[in-house]
Design a protein around this motif. Structure first.
Motif, short mmCIF file in Angstrom:
data_model
loop_
_atom_site.label_atom_id
_atom_site.label_comp_id
_atom_site.label_asym_id
_atom_site.label_seq_id
_atom_site.Cartn_x
_atom_site.Cartn_y
_atom_site.Cartn_z
N GLY A 28 56.41 14.95 64.11
CA GLY A 28 56.00 15.99 63.36
C GLY A 28 54.91 15.67 62.24
N LEU A 29 54.72 14.48 62.26
CA LEU A 29 53.67 13.69 61.58
C LEU A 29 51.99 14.08 61.81
N VAL A 30 51.36 14.47 60.95
CA VAL A 30 50.13 15.15 61.28
C VAL A 30 48.91 14.06 60.77
N ALA A 31 47.95 13.86 61.81
CA ALA A 31 46.81 13.07 61.60
C ALA A 31 45.93 13.69 60.55
N THR A 32 45.57 13.09 59.35
CA THR A 32 44.92 13.60 58.40
C THR A 32 43.61 12.77 58.34
N GLY A 33 43.32 11.71 58.90
CA GLY A 33 42.09 10.88 58.43
C GLY A 33 42.34 9.47 58.81
N PHE A 34 41.25 8.60 58.16
CA PHE A 34 41.15 7.31 58.37
C PHE A 34 41.01 6.47 56.99
N VAL A 35 41.64 5.14 57.01
CA VAL A 35 41.04 4.18 55.94
C VAL A 35 40.51 3.16 56.67
N LEU A 36 39.17 3.03 56.49
CA LEU A 36 38.49 2.29 57.63
C LEU A 36 38.20 0.97 57.05
N ASN A 37 38.10 -0.08 58.00
CA ASN A 37 37.57 -1.57 57.89
C ASN A 37 38.37 -2.03 56.59
N VAL A 38 39.63 -2.21 57.02
CA VAL A 38 40.61 -2.78 55.87
C VAL A 38 40.77 -4.23 55.99
N PHE A 39 41.27 -4.58 57.37
CA PHE A 39 41.83 -5.94 57.62
C PHE A 39 40.49 -6.87 58.22
N ASP A 40 40.22 -8.04 57.98
CA ASP A 40 39.36 -8.96 58.55
C ASP A 40 39.94 -9.56 59.78
N MET A 41 39.18 -9.09 60.92
CA MET A 41 39.73 -9.50 62.17
C MET A 41 39.72 -11.17 62.39
N LYS A 42 38.89 -11.78 61.44
CA LYS A 42 38.99 -13.23 61.29
C LYS A 42 40.13 -13.91 60.66
N LYS A 43 40.92 -12.92 60.17
CA LYS A 43 41.86 -13.55 59.38
C LYS A 43 43.20 -13.23 60.12
N ILE A 44 43.47 -12.37 61.05
CA ILE A 44 44.54 -11.78 61.70
C ILE A 44 44.18 -11.89 63.28
N THR A 45 45.59 -12.17 63.67
CA THR A 45 45.70 -12.37 65.18
C THR A 45 46.80 -11.52 65.62
N HIS A 46 46.73 -11.00 66.82
CA HIS A 46 47.71 -10.21 67.54
C HIS A 46 47.62 -10.21 68.93
N SER A 47 48.56 -9.23 69.60
CA SER A 47 48.66 -9.48 71.03
C SER A 47 47.58 -8.39 71.71
N TYR A 48 47.03 -7.64 70.90
CA TYR A 48 46.11 -6.66 71.59
C TYR A 48 44.61 -6.74 71.43
N GLN A 49 43.76 -5.94 72.13
CA GLN A 49 42.43 -5.98 72.12
C GLN A 49 41.87 -5.69 70.92
N GLU A 54 42.05 23.26 58.02
CA GLU A 54 42.90 22.99 59.28
C GLU A 54 43.83 21.95 58.97
N ILE A 55 43.65 20.94 58.25
CA ILE A 55 44.52 19.89 57.98
C ILE A 55 45.68 20.43 57.03
N TYR A 56 45.73 21.01 56.07
CA TYR A 56 46.65 21.68 55.29
C TYR A 56 47.71 22.69 55.89
N GLU A 57 46.73 23.51 56.88
CA GLU A 57 47.62 24.56 57.68
C GLU A 57 48.37 23.71 58.74
N ARG A 58 47.96 22.53 59.18
CA ARG A 58 48.94 21.88 60.24
C ARG A 58 50.05 21.14 59.66
N LEU A 59 49.93 20.93 57.97
CA LEU A 59 51.04 20.30 57.18
C LEU A 59 52.03 21.59 57.02
N GLY A 60 51.58 22.75 57.07
CA GLY A 60 52.71 23.72 56.48
C GLY A 60 52.84 23.93 55.28
N VAL A 61 52.07 23.60 54.16
CA VAL A 61 52.03 23.88 52.90
C VAL A 61 51.28 24.74 52.17
#
Length: 367
Positions: free
Chosen positions: A172-193, A229-236
């Motif tokens: 039931g969680l609704v996509a509402t946007g993005f927070v862009l360019n938060v983490f520096d990829m030179k500083k974080i490693t993980h197992s995904y592409q 559209e976003i607030y309609e999806r949220l149902g408030v």
């Protein structure tokens, strides 16, 4: 012909953290991120215990159950292959530490500044992936969250895989946007592409819980349809206004900001936009210029009647619209981003269909 599943039989117990789980949780973090996880305090067992005892964070773990449960008749298995059960820790009942922690997740509170509960830090050890633990964590976590007094359920899913996005949409969680360019990829490693992006971005997913009225929303006409559209999806309940009052009060801006030195990322919250907005932002950006890998995200209060004029000013200085952060406090927020010198490759994000619609919209704003 599908190859047979040769993984060993495993039974997991999803439960709340108990004293003694800290080393197992840290092992989960190291298994995926090594020493690069952005929540640096999560490598400190004392910090984890303190946050749990304060109630600020609820830690959930998946315990691997081996052997037979106390009181089980000889030869009777606890459960079949890859079962997930919920309850008290079997290891604690037997007076010993759990055999192994296969994964973890947190529910985080933000009182008194904000009233939502964040679903975050779901990390499953590589050798236990593919057993359905991710959804089991989310279902158990949502049950706890909905039993408490929060305004909303909130998540910032990564965009280098779409597992969290898709599973939380089913809850039931609704996509509402993005927070862009938060983490520096030179500083974080993980197992995904990673793709070609220099910094990691996050999605925003929300489910209304206790807050059912967003109030009056002062929104630029160009984004009225998106916001509707976003607030309609949220149902408030909500009411959109696209014109500012001709009577202009010369308020001073109320702004908070937080700089992440390691990630070269700034979060700016504009609670009230006054005539001095750009002057205040200039002061901040003189201390943290948008050079190199430095980026900034602004959360603009759209319950404030000055939000429309503020948006126009911010747009002129290089910020662009990336979505909404609704229902998380007494204020409703629009999100804007300034990438500075950091390039963005939206096509390298891995997102669900719901997020893909929003990504197409904000990519148009960027262009």
């Amino acid at each position: 012909m599908k190859a047979p599943d040769t993984r060993p039989e495993v039974t997991f117990l999803i439960r709340q953290r108990v004293p003694g789980d800290e080393d197992g949780m840290i092992a989960c973090i190291r298994d995926e991120y090594g020493d690069t996880y952005f929540k640096r305090d999560f490598y400190d067992a004392k910090y984890l215990r303190g946050e749990a005892e304060s109630g600020h964070i609820t830690f959930l773990v998946a315990e691997v159950i081996s052997g037979k449960e106390e009181g089980t008749p000889e030869g009777e298995a606890i459960a079949s292959s890859s079962d997930v059960i919920v309850g008290e820790p079997s290891g604690q009942k037997a007076g010993k530490l759990p055999d192994e922690i296969a994964g973890m997740m947190i529910l985080k509170e933000f009182y008194p500044e904000e009233s939502m509960c964040e679903i975050a830090s779901q990390i499953i050890r590589k050798k236990y992936r593919g057993h359905g633990l991710a959804m089991a964590f989310f279902e158990y976590g949502m049950k706890l969250l909905l039993s408490r007094n929060y305004s909303a359920a909130y998540c910032l899913p990564v965009v280098f895989h779409d597992v969290t996005q898709r599973l939380l949409q089913r809850l039931g969680l609704v996509a509402t946007g993005f927070v862009l360019n938060v983490f520096d990829m030179k500083k974080i490693t993980h197992s995904y592409q990673n793709g070609r992006n220099q910094k990691h971005s996050q999605g925003i997913q929300i489910r209304a819980v206790g807050k059912r009225d967003a109030g009056v929303l002062y929104v630029p006409a160009e984004h009225m349809e998106f916001v509707h559209e976003i607030y309609e999806r949220l149902g408030v309940n909500y009411h959109i206004v696209t014109e500012t009052s001709k009577q202009r009060k010369l308020f001073k801006s109320v702004i908070e900001y937080k700089q992440d030195r390691i990630q070269s990322s700034m979060e700016i919250r504009v609670h009230r936009a006054g005539a001095d907005l750009l002057e205040r932002l200039l002061e901040i950006q003189q201390n943290y210029p948008l050079k190199g890998r430095q980026t900034a995200n602004i959360f603009l209060n759209i319950n404030d009647c000055g939000a429309i004029r503020a948006y126009e000013k911010l747009k002129q200085t290089g910020y662009f619209f990336t979505g909404l952060k609704p229902l998380c406090s007494e204020r409703e927020y629009m999100v804007l981003h300034n990438p500075g010198e950091v390039s963005i490759c939206f096509e390298d994000y891995v997102v669900s269909e719901e997020f893909a619609e929003i990504l197409k919209y904000i990519a148009g704003q960027r262009n």
